[in-house]
Design a protein around this motif. Structure first.
Motif, short mmCIF file in Angstrom:
data_model
loop_
_atom_site.label_atom_id
_atom_site.label_comp_id
_atom_site.label_asym_id
_atom_site.label_seq_id
_atom_site.Cartn_x
_atom_site.Cartn_y
_atom_site.Cartn_z
N ALA A 75 12.31 -18.46 -51.05
CA ALA A 75 13.02 -18.24 -52.44
C ALA A 75 12.70 -16.73 -52.79
O ALA A 75 11.71 -16.42 -53.04
CB ALA A 75 12.52 -19.09 -53.60
N THR A 76 13.75 -16.05 -52.93
CA THR A 76 13.72 -14.51 -53.12
C THR A 76 14.90 -14.02 -53.83
O THR A 76 15.95 -14.74 -53.45
CB THR A 76 13.47 -13.72 -51.67
N LEU A 77 14.82 -13.42 -54.79
CA LEU A 77 16.01 -12.56 -55.42
C LEU A 77 16.14 -11.27 -54.66
O LEU A 77 15.37 -10.12 -55.00
CB LEU A 77 15.88 -12.59 -56.80
N MET A 96 20.54 -14.85 -44.58
CA MET A 96 21.27 -15.89 -45.23
C MET A 96 20.81 -15.76 -46.99
O MET A 96 19.71 -16.13 -47.15
CB MET A 96 21.25 -17.57 -44.86
N MET A 97 21.87 -15.59 -47.73
CA MET A 97 21.57 -15.70 -49.23
C MET A 97 22.81 -16.09 -49.57
O MET A 97 23.90 -15.86 -49.46
CB MET A 97 21.01 -14.59 -49.80
N ARG A 146 15.56 -21.63 -52.40
CA ARG A 146 16.82 -20.97 -51.48
C ARG A 146 16.84 -19.48 -52.05
O ARG A 146 16.27 -19.24 -53.26
CB ARG A 146 17.92 -21.79 -51.88
N SER A 147 17.47 -18.52 -51.33
CA SER A 147 17.50 -17.19 -51.88
C SER A 147 18.88 -16.83 -52.52
O SER A 147 19.99 -17.56 -52.11
CB SER A 147 17.28 -16.03 -50.35
N VAL A 148 18.89 -15.89 -53.34
CA VAL A 148 20.01 -15.45 -54.13
C VAL A 148 20.09 -14.09 -54.06
O VAL A 148 19.09 -13.29 -53.91
CB VAL A 148 20.11 -16.06 -55.56
N GLY A 149 21.39 -13.48 -53.71
CA GLY A 149 21.63 -11.86 -53.60
C GLY A 149 22.54 -11.55 -54.69
O GLY A 149 23.58 -12.37 -55.06
N VAL A 150 22.24 -10.49 -55.47
CA VAL A 150 22.95 -9.90 -56.49
C VAL A 150 22.97 -8.59 -56.36
O VAL A 150 22.33 -7.80 -55.82
CB VAL A 150 22.38 -10.17 -58.05
N GLU A 175 11.81 -16.39 -64.18
CA GLU A 175 11.64 -17.81 -64.91
C GLU A 175 11.09 -18.74 -63.60
O GLU A 175 10.36 -19.69 -63.89
CB GLU A 175 12.69 -18.45 -65.54
N ALA A 176 11.75 -18.48 -62.31
CA ALA A 176 11.36 -19.18 -61.22
C ALA A 176 10.11 -18.60 -60.70
O ALA A 176 9.29 -19.43 -59.97
CB ALA A 176 12.61 -18.85 -60.32
N GLY A 177 9.72 -17.35 -61.18
CA GLY A 177 8.28 -16.96 -60.53
C GLY A 177 8.16 -16.51 -58.95
O GLY A 177 7.24 -16.71 -58.35
N VAL A 178 9.63 -16.09 -58.62
CA VAL A 178 9.81 -15.51 -57.25
C VAL A 178 10.00 -14.09 -57.22
O VAL A 178 10.17 -13.53 -58.26
CB VAL A 178 10.91 -16.00 -56.54
N ARG A 179 9.57 -13.64 -55.76
CA ARG A 179 9.63 -12.19 -55.76
C ARG A 179 10.99 -11.75 -55.93
O ARG A 179 11.96 -12.31 -55.37
CB ARG A 179 8.92 -11.69 -54.70
#
Length: 254
Positions: A75-77, A96-97, A146-150, A175-179
């Protein structure tokens, strides 16, 4: 379209047709369960197939891909500068994101359909209600590993500058505490072709798509930069500032 551009267009159009009519159905078939869920090196086969197909699309358009740095697992932003529709394809070719993208993309030929298959989260610009739903979905995905891209700029520009990063989009990571991992997208040697890849004044998606199909081949770099630990960064505004600073520094590098 004249001269060499017309010749490149004529050579690449059959390759594009093959990639869409032959390679794409094969890709989709392999992505179906249970085959698509087979784990290969810690990554589902369906994700590898998406990366393979998107990488092929970049090659057809003449983008010679080079990656610098390593994308974080899990899980990464991922946050990147925004130049064109090509950005999503370039990033998907490396990792993949699920992207956050404007709702209009859903209706674009081919790219919109692929974006939906690539787990895109659609946002209606200017709608606070829509953004609330986007943040809720981002948080759910990040908490699920899961990862998200913005694209924190919120829109594309002319390729000559990187706009301010909107801090609100970083709330889900906090809020998710991910890097958070900044990513610099550099088109052309030394990022010299950013304005070429970017949308021209009043240029539609179709016009940009066809124009880029006739452009000369060029180096394209995806730089995965030093991640940001949200617990130590000092809030979403500071995270936004740090992410932008690292991308701007990478864009200016030789």
């Amino acid at each position: 379209m004249k001269g060499p551009n017309a010749l490149r267009f004529a050579l690449r159009m059959p390759l594009l047709a093959w990639h869409v009519l032959i390679d794409l159905p094969i890709t989709l078939l392999v992505m179906l369960p249970p085959i698509g869920r087979i784990d290969i090196g810690g990554e589902p086969l369906e994700h590898r197939m998406i990366r393979w197909w998107q990488g092929g699309l970049m090659r057809i358009f003449g983008f010679r891909m080079h990656r610098r740095g390593v994308p974080l697992p899990g899980a990464t932003l991922f946050v990147a500068n925004h130049v064109s529709w090509v950005d999503i394809v370039a990033l998907h070719s490396q990792r993949m994101m699920g992207f956050v993208a404007k709702r209009e993309i859903r209706g674009w030929p081919l790219v919109g359909w692929l974006a939906t298959r690539g787990e895109t989260i659609y946002h209606e610009r200017g709608s606070s209600e829509s953004m609330g739903g986007v943040l809720h979905e981002m948080l759910a995905r990040l908490r699920a590993g899961r990862s998200v891209g913005v694209f924190p700029e919120g829109r594309t520009r002319d390729g000559r500058e990187i706009g301010p990063f909107h801090a609100r989009i970083f709330l889900a990571a906090v809020e998710a505490g991910v890097r958070v991992q900044p990513v610099a997208l550099r088109y052309g040697k030394g990022a010299s072709a950013q304005p070429v890849v970017a949308f021209g004044p009043d240029e539609s998606f179709a016009a940009n798509f066809l124009r880029l199909l006739g452009e000369p081949a060029r180096e394209t770099e995806v730089w995965f930069l030093e991640p940001i630990d949200v617990s130590d960064a000092g809030g979403r505004r500071r995270i936004a500032e740090l992410a932008r600073e690292r991308i701007v520094e990478a864009m200016a590098a030789p």
